[in-house]
Design a protein around this motif. Sequence first.
Motif, PDB file in Angstrom:
ATOM      1  N   UNK A 125       0.684  -1.269  -0.109  1.00 39.76           N
ATOM      2  CA  UNK A 125      -0.039   0.057   0.016  1.00 39.76           C
ATOM      3  C   UNK A 125       0.933   1.078   0.074  1.00 39.76           C
ATOM      4  N   UNK A 126       0.149   2.316  -0.604  1.00 46.10           N
ATOM      5  CA  UNK A 126       1.040   3.613  -0.714  1.00 46.10           C
ATOM      6  C   UNK A 126       0.629   4.164   0.644  1.00 46.10           C
ATOM      7  N   UNK A 127       1.399   5.234   0.792  1.00 45.80           N
ATOM      8  CA  UNK A 127       1.116   6.184   1.990  1.00 45.80           C
ATOM      9  C   UNK A 127      -0.199   6.947   1.977  1.00 45.80           C
ATOM     10  N   UNK A 128      -0.714   7.213   0.689  1.00 41.69           N
ATOM     11  CA  UNK A 128      -2.002   7.775   0.643  1.00 41.69           C
ATOM     12  C   UNK A 128      -3.258   6.630   0.920  1.00 41.69           C
ATOM     13  N   UNK A 129      -2.757   5.437   0.615  1.00 42.57           N
ATOM     14  CA  UNK A 129      -3.719   4.276   0.854  1.00 42.57           C
ATOM     15  C   UNK A 129      -3.870   4.047   2.464  1.00 42.57           C
ATOM     16  N   UNK A 130      -2.653   4.283   3.094  1.00 43.83           N
ATOM     17  CA  UNK A 130      -2.567   3.837   4.559  1.00 43.83           C
ATOM     18  C   UNK A 130      -3.286   5.033   5.264  1.00 43.83           C
ATOM     19  N   UNK A 149       4.768  11.672   3.610  1.00 42.26           N
ATOM     20  CA  UNK A 149       5.853  10.819   3.789  1.00 42.26           C
ATOM     21  C   UNK A 149       6.779  10.957   4.988  1.00 42.26           C
TER      22      UNK A 149
ATOM     23  N   UNK B 283       7.578  13.925  -2.586  1.00 42.46           N
ATOM     24  CA  UNK B 283       9.017  13.430  -2.430  1.00 42.46           C
ATOM     25  C   UNK B 283       9.010  11.799  -2.756  1.00 42.46           C
ATOM     26  N   UNK B 286      11.161   7.648  -0.241  1.00 40.31           N
ATOM     27  CA  UNK B 286      10.967   6.439   0.353  1.00 40.31           C
ATOM     28  C   UNK B 286      10.621   5.171  -0.642  1.00 40.31           C
ATOM     29  N   UNK B 293       7.964   2.093  -0.493  1.00 40.96           N
ATOM     30  CA  UNK B 293       6.459   2.667  -0.353  1.00 40.96           C
ATOM     31  C   UNK B 293       6.385   3.731  -1.127  1.00 40.96           C
ATOM     32  N   UNK B 294       5.486   3.931  -1.920  1.00 43.63           N
ATOM     33  CA  UNK B 294       5.377   5.152  -2.956  1.00 43.63           C
ATOM     34  C   UNK B 294       4.154   6.016  -2.092  1.00 43.63           C
ATOM     35  N   UNK B 295       4.308   7.138  -2.159  1.00 42.20           N
ATOM     36  CA  UNK B 295       3.241   8.113  -1.400  1.00 42.20           C
ATOM     37  C   UNK B 295       1.939   8.058  -2.007  1.00 42.20           C
ATOM     38  N   UNK B 296       1.756   7.814  -3.395  1.00 40.11           N
ATOM     39  CA  UNK B 296       0.466   7.495  -3.961  1.00 40.11           C
ATOM     40  C   UNK B 296       0.516   6.440  -5.084  1.00 40.11           C
ATOM     41  N   UNK B 297      -0.500   5.864  -5.272  1.00 36.11           N
ATOM     42  CA  UNK B 297      -0.584   4.818  -6.235  1.00 36.11           C
ATOM     43  C   UNK B 297      -1.697   5.424  -7.099  1.00 36.11           C
ATOM     44  N   UNK B 298      -2.677   5.640  -6.716  1.00 35.29           N
ATOM     45  CA  UNK B 298      -4.077   5.933  -7.662  1.00 35.29           C
ATOM     46  C   UNK B 298      -3.855   6.937  -8.658  1.00 35.29           C
TER      47      UNK B 298
END
Lengths: 596, 596
Positions: A125-130, A149, B283, B286, B293-298
């Motif tokens: 999961x991405x930071x956004x998802x979490x 992040x 950024x 990470x 972990x990406x910050x976002x995936x969507x």
Amino acid sequence: NITSHDVSTEFSLNTPLIDILQSHHLDFYQPCGGQATCGKCLVRFSSGAPKISYFDRLFISPEELDSGYRLACKSVLDQSAVLELPAATDIQHLVVETGRVAAAVNPLIRTKRITVKKPDLESGKSDQDLLADACEIEQISAFILKKLPDILRTSNFKITILTAGNKILDIYPGSENPTVYGIALDIGSTTLVASLHDINAGKTLAVETAINPQTRYGDDLVSRLSFIIKYGDSQQKLTDVVISKLNDMISRLCHKAEISSEHVYALVASGNVVMTHLFLGVNPRYVGYAPFTPVFKEMRVEQASTLGVKIHPEAQVYVMPNIGGYVGGDIVSDILTAGFGTGNGKTRLLIDIGTNCEVVLEHKGKMYAASAPAGPALEGSCIRYGMRAEGGAIYDSDGLNSVRTISDRPARGICGSGLVHLIDALYSENYIDLSGRISLDRAFPADVLFAAAEIDNQRAIRIIDKFHGAERDLYLVQDDIREFQLARSAIVAAWKLLCRVSGCGPQNIDEIYIAGAFGNFIRPDAAIRLGLVPAKNLNHIHFIGNASLEGGRMTLLDRDVPDHVRKMAAEISFIEMAGRLEFQDLYIENMHFPPL
Amino acid sequence: NITSHDVSTEFSLNTPLIDILQSHHLDFYQPCGGQATCGKCLVRFSSGAPKISYFDRLFISPEELDSGYRLACKSVLDQSAVLELPAATDIQHLVVETGRVAAAVNPLIRTKRITVKKPDLESGKSDQDLLADACEIEQISAFILKKLPDILRTSNFKITILTAGNKILDIYPGSENPTVYGIALDIGSTTLVASLHDINAGKTLAVETAINPQTRYGDDLVSRLSFIIKYGDSQQKLTDVVISKLNDMISRLCHKAEISSEHVYALVASGNVVMTHLFLGVNPRYVGYAPFTPVFKEMRVEQASTLGVKIHPEAQVYVMPNIGGYVGGDIVSDILTAGFGTGNGKTRLLIDIGTNCEVVLEHKGKMYAASAPAGPALEGSCIRYGMRAEGGAIYDSDGLNSVRTISDRPARGICGSGLVHLIDALYSENYIDLSGRISLDRAFPADVLFAAAEIDNQRAIRIIDKFHGAERDLYLVQDDIREFQLARSAIVAAWKLLCRVSGCGPQNIDEIYIAGAFGNFIRPDAAIRLGLVPAKNLNHIHFIGNASLEGGRMTLLDRDVPDHVRKMAAEISFIEMAGRLEFQDLYIENMHFPPL
């Protein structure tokens, strides 16, 4: 002067004291359960004691009443007060301030500490998802993603989020407990007023006032609309000056309170239709022509940075909805403040007095609004010696020996409330008759402050300001009274028409609220005597003053307000007066003053 | 050279001709209903005739086949073509271009003419209410409100609205028919490519390419991440340079096409995880550490003006979603272009070859993705005479007498595809053995372009560029072959692992798509012989080149794509290779080339 055992609180007008005490978890000794049959719930007001009630007299001696004792169960506060509480309670003194709601427990901006799950290879999961999982908010802005992040990882995934509705405005490490500020703004045609609030503590920290810089493009709405129509696209100029002035005020507010404007997360603005259009950069010119169509009526929520308002870049700017025609967001703030739409079955009338007079009636759960052109007389214009409500303006007179001026300075002119009170004083003593004519039948006594006169072949009354040593005498002329009659008749015709439309007899109106800066200075007895408002017990007339600001403040402190206000604005029936024969009839019928 | 009766169209790879004709409403004479049993639907290709099918031979003479006749019902286009149509149809020639979808009928930005009800006193509706009623969109931005009143009234309440999803982007008087443009953007680590499209006509108007200015902060992703980590907050710099370069490209695109950038209403960007993070100012540091972990995936949809992208201020910027780890939006564009997730039951494999190799497998309606570190050998790095694919680079060799250089210039070095093809040519002739070792068992014939050599105590093969008159000889050394073996083995291990996870035998893969600028230059026979891809009929290998741009273009032309892409990205199982023993095993097992 509050000791460590004292508590300060704020409350809204006409709140039962018992509600305030209960909000502080003061379990008061009430053997009869608040029925006023036992007389045990005595409190002493060291200041601001409410009017003595029938029940107070049953249990309390005249001496005790004089020294401020009242029954807590029957006390309804209508002004700031300090209470001494029985020794049995933890709190010795309770300081309450008028016109305020109780400390917010439901602020517009929510502060929440959350623990975000740490990322792992398996879930991917991405930071956004979490973050979305932890706070159940799907939409997360790029502004948040930029900070996310680092904040997650430096705070071990425990963070504080600030939200407005379903939007995350900002995030902080969980160890920080950011103070959240909000601004209430009244966009008056003449004056801008802004107040800064700590919205979790429910505290007002600072207030700033400024002349609306649009006045340089026209003193009143009509001349500003003309300016816009004459110079195409010039509404942007009017928008720019008001936003720029607002930014000055914001920086002064924040300086006074010693906070950063970056921590202001919400601004709630109220104003009339033209002002709110210009605030958002929207051209209001078509409001000036039939069918008087505004570009928008709904409550708008804009991003501060888009409007150029220099607070937190993701902050939300709420603009109170318009009802229709000339009934704008300022009136919505009025009825919000006056408690309309709270469903307790009361019949309420709001009158906002200005060049344009707006009237809202709530009867049997339905609301009706109208606006009537009262003209500028009540703001001191079109009056021979008229002036704005500034130092030296006569603002009150409650008898032939009474002339009061603002700041007690030598009389320079007559402001709107001065006009009303002078006419009331002279009508009460029969120097003006029912038809508004200055009566020459009998002379003024020599020792009063008034004398018969004639100015430019008009009947007139000389006003002698002997208390303040004014250099010149002022006159109230026959035409001034005629101007007042026209204004008064427009107002009366407006509320009478709403009564007719709603099927409500004026005698059935439970509470009357008078709003507008002007309204604040009129004595209720004068308003009743001159028939400005439906005759009723003085206790049922409430002056709510500049409720635009208060409406904004209430919104900041209660996140349920936006929906409440949207619902009210959508449900109110707007009754158009223009071209309505019934209104014309009522207008003419009500030119005379009511018999004394 | 298209006459007035000609029509130009675009189509996606492997589209049946009959679908294209029907999309132009050409009711073709097909007595047997497309069963290939009557032979009446003859068309003649003046260029780009497809391969002759079994059915063509049944009805068409060898002479006619040679001159380009085919059965329309069985023709499947795999390249650009020009058709002559029967005289009975309105169109004489049809020009079709490969790799393109049919002209958009479902553009991302919708243009709609609507008639708005006029305001009246009775309803008291605002302009916003009336617009919302007419187009069934509730949320209307302040940007639209600013234009709305004048446009409504000058156009007699007939207006044209442009919408993206549930957002009105702009409004025009109904008499205007604005052309709507969109930009597709490929954010490569090295190169930026942007194309401008008329999205209603489905036409590409201009393409611009530029070096990614982030290269000044590091040639590859790893060095850019190091830069960011070293200089805190420096990712904003990397964002700023890319946005600024993009704005240059946009202005050049618009200049070429002679349009205003204010009429560009959408931009669709694809890039890898790090590039899309930096594009939005987020950024990506990470992503460089476990758990990556990406910050976002969507899929993100941002407002152009917020990003600083200089197109229409309300334009939407769509960023292709990331799948996970190092599998980014560029790969999503790949599989979009390759037709993954279209539910026709085919098993598909995508391989995007670069320093990092991404692999996606679709099998029985499920999708699996992985990424493997192939290293820089395939981009010409770590190779003794390696170079980028520029003029003078050896890029092909299909036998001992063949050495081809880019732009036919004297050989200066070996690029990635050159390395593959040289190894293939030498392996085919047994000068390299199965284990990758340079064989010294027999000497090269004297008349070929290769000769045995030794460099720094390593076995090597000298490459003699006698055709181009290169000034110096180049060498392929043993270590170069080892580097290729490592890269190849990572790629093979990745797709073999996906096959294993999905339960799909490599022989069951129906279609293989090779993406990436590099992939475009590899001959499929070499790819099969060296075991880079599962051995299968050459016809099943498709080179889709830089699909990032094509994915963006498809999105602009089809408003259903964003949801399709979101669905795919959410459903794909990302298989993390890092630390997976199975992957290590496969990696080591596949070091050898497959037997010839």
